[in-house]
Design a protein around this motif. Sequence first.
Motif, PDB file in Angstrom:
ATOM      1  N   SER A 146       0.824  -1.227   0.000  1.00 11.29           N
ATOM      2  CA  SER A 146       0.000   0.000   0.000  1.00 11.29           C
ATOM      3  C   SER A 146       0.843   1.256   0.000  1.00 11.29           C
ATOM      4  CB  SER A 146      -0.893   0.104   1.240  1.00 11.29           C
ATOM      5  OG  SER A 146      -1.841  -0.870   1.227  1.00 11.29           O
ATOM      6  N   SER A 159       3.269   3.640  -2.656  1.00 10.22           N
ATOM      7  CA  SER A 159       4.013   3.899  -3.900  1.00 10.22           C
ATOM      8  C   SER A 159       5.468   4.182  -3.576  1.00 10.22           C
ATOM      9  CB  SER A 159       3.481   5.126  -4.629  1.00 10.22           C
ATOM     10  OG  SER A 159       2.116   5.162  -4.686  1.00 10.22           O
ATOM     11  N   THR A 199      -5.781   7.181  -6.039  1.00  7.81           N
ATOM     12  CA  THR A 199      -6.224   7.922  -4.867  1.00  7.81           C
ATOM     13  C   THR A 199      -7.269   8.966  -5.271  1.00  7.81           C
ATOM     14  OG1 THR A 199      -4.034   7.575  -4.007  1.00  7.81           O
ATOM     15  CG2 THR A 199      -5.354   9.219  -2.879  1.00  7.81           C
ATOM     16  N   GLY A 202      -4.340   8.914   1.320  1.00  7.89           N
ATOM     17  CA  GLY A 202      -5.520   9.288   0.543  1.00  7.89           C
ATOM     18  C   GLY A 202      -6.610   9.894   1.410  1.00  7.89           C
ATOM     19  N   ASP A 235      -7.063   0.934  -0.415  1.00  5.83           N
ATOM     20  CA  ASP A 235      -5.728   1.535  -0.441  1.00  5.83           C
ATOM     21  C   ASP A 235      -4.780   0.635  -1.233  1.00  5.83           C
ATOM     22  OD1 ASP A 235      -3.599   3.160   0.050  1.00  5.83           O
ATOM     23  OD2 ASP A 235      -3.520   2.854   2.224  1.00  5.83           O
ATOM     24  N   ARG A 286      -5.785   0.914  -4.980  1.00  2.68           N
ATOM     25  CA  ARG A 286      -5.475   2.180  -5.652  1.00  2.68           C
ATOM     26  C   ARG A 286      -3.969   2.416  -5.742  1.00  2.68           C
ATOM     27  NH1 ARG A 286      -8.075   4.523  -0.575  1.00  2.68           N
ATOM     28  NH2 ARG A 286      -6.367   5.427   0.586  1.00  2.68           N
ATOM     29  N   ASN A 325      -1.852   3.648  -8.833  1.00  4.00           N
ATOM     30  CA  ASN A 325      -0.917   4.792  -8.755  1.00  4.00           C
ATOM     31  C   ASN A 325       0.429   4.442  -9.376  1.00  4.00           C
ATOM     32  OD1 ASN A 325      -2.823   6.206  -7.321  1.00  4.00           O
ATOM     33  ND2 ASN A 325      -1.867   5.929  -5.317  1.00  4.00           N
TER      34      ASN A 325
HETATM   35  N1  ASP Z   1      -1.240   4.405  -0.466  1.00  2.40           N
HETATM   36  C1  ASP Z   1      -1.285   5.282  -1.607  1.00  2.40           C
HETATM   37  C2  ASP Z   1       0.056   5.354  -2.274  1.00  2.40           C
HETATM   38  O1  ASP Z   1       1.059   5.136  -1.642  1.00  2.40           O
HETATM   39  C3  ASP Z   1      -1.752   6.643  -1.239  1.00  2.40           C
HETATM   40  C4  ASP Z   1      -3.176   6.568  -0.766  1.00  2.40           C
HETATM   41  O2  ASP Z   1      -4.048   6.491  -1.642  1.00  2.40           O
HETATM   42  O3  ASP Z   1      -3.449   6.548   0.414  1.00  2.40           O
HETATM   43  O4  ASP Z   1       0.155   5.615  -3.431  1.00  2.40           O
END
Ligand code: ASP
Length: 440
Positions: free
Chosen positions: A272, A274, A311, A356, A385, A388, A392
Amino acid sequence: MSSKMSMTTKILIWMVAGLVVGSLINTFLSKVEWVQVYLVEGLFQVVGALFISTLKMLVVPLVTFSLICGVCGLGDINKLGRVGLKSFLLFMLTTALAISMAIAVATLIGPGQGFDMASSAASSFTAPEAPPFSQVIIDLVPTNPIAAYAEGNMLQIIFFTILFGICILMIGERGKPLIDLAERLNEVMMQVVNIVMHIAPYGVFALMCKTFSQQGLDLIIPMMSYFGAVALVLALHLTGTLMLILKLLGKVNPLIFLKKMRAAQIFAFSTSSSNATIPVTLTSVEKRIGVDNSTASFVVPFGATINMDGTAIMQGVATVFIANVYGIELGLMGYLTVVLMSVLASIGTAGVPGVGLIMLAMVLNQVGLPVEGIALIIGVDRLLDMMRTAVNVTGDAVITTVVARSEKTLNLDTFNDPDAGIIKEGIHLPHEKPAATNQA
Ligand code: ASP
């Protein structure tokens, strides 16, 4: 032909196994104390946390050395400005497209209409403070680079490292040993990533077991319209918008691309984050996709910080959901503000788990929706999370590939070679001479 399976396949198998074991524990063993204490809170927690720390440990040194090599290998400083501007605009464009589609689809589906607030487990949600936008701009420049490195502040690290790299070039011949050193150190860090890939199956397994043993899938049922709408738009954006951009602007085959990005997507899904996935995204786009180091070393960490399509999608659907639940009419202007705010919010917040929700709090505040509404969706946020974050990271890699293609630095031979950069089981030392698949 080697009988050893690729690491990605192995990680995928362990990920699915973790999902199954975790869900089984949640369904049948959630009341058994020793399972909770020794497995979930014990073994899985420790192995999972160790794995995430190992990944995070790589991010700062890898980005730094890789970026110095990237800047010094450019040959043309103008290219840096061009690559920066192109990637920034494309990141903003994809984020805006993502949230617009999310609002459109959510308006059609209408999640939250007739939602029974009294029966929901919602308690309260206090939004953490998000920095004002002017502060985000001011914070681009570190007052103390060592502190920026120590805190892993990605935008500050990028700023300082690029400046440092340019100045190495400016001192001419005398800078050469520093470039050589950065190249060696970069090579070493790439090897560390290689090693981490070998422990990844067990780390991913532990993370999945932990998450799914605590996160029952039954939470999703009352939230089905919200959860389903986010999942649907995530899938549409991943397979539709992003792949169309890749095909039209990058002129490469999206299926090959998706296959080669699988490892990074699995890492993103299970961590979770990036940011923690940067080492895997970076090696995947360079070694598997064929993006040159100069483009990748800059665009990937930049994207991990400022680009969050998945996100944005969650924010779009959540805004419509919360507006429906509270019976508030947002109107066109309200939704345009949501689009603008979430694009801006994504710039100032780094890609780490759960961020997010902080961004969502900013967006809700701006359009006058109750921030407590977040308490309603928090129960299913952990799973969303994960999903997404995979979107991302894919978005970061798509734009990196498109930018490299436009700069004519994408190596199509590497892209079209199914075995390029593949990591097989087993760690090799030089005297063993493995069948070389990695490009230099
Ligand atoms: N966990 C997501 C990321 O690291 C960010 C989020 O949507 O909370 O890209």
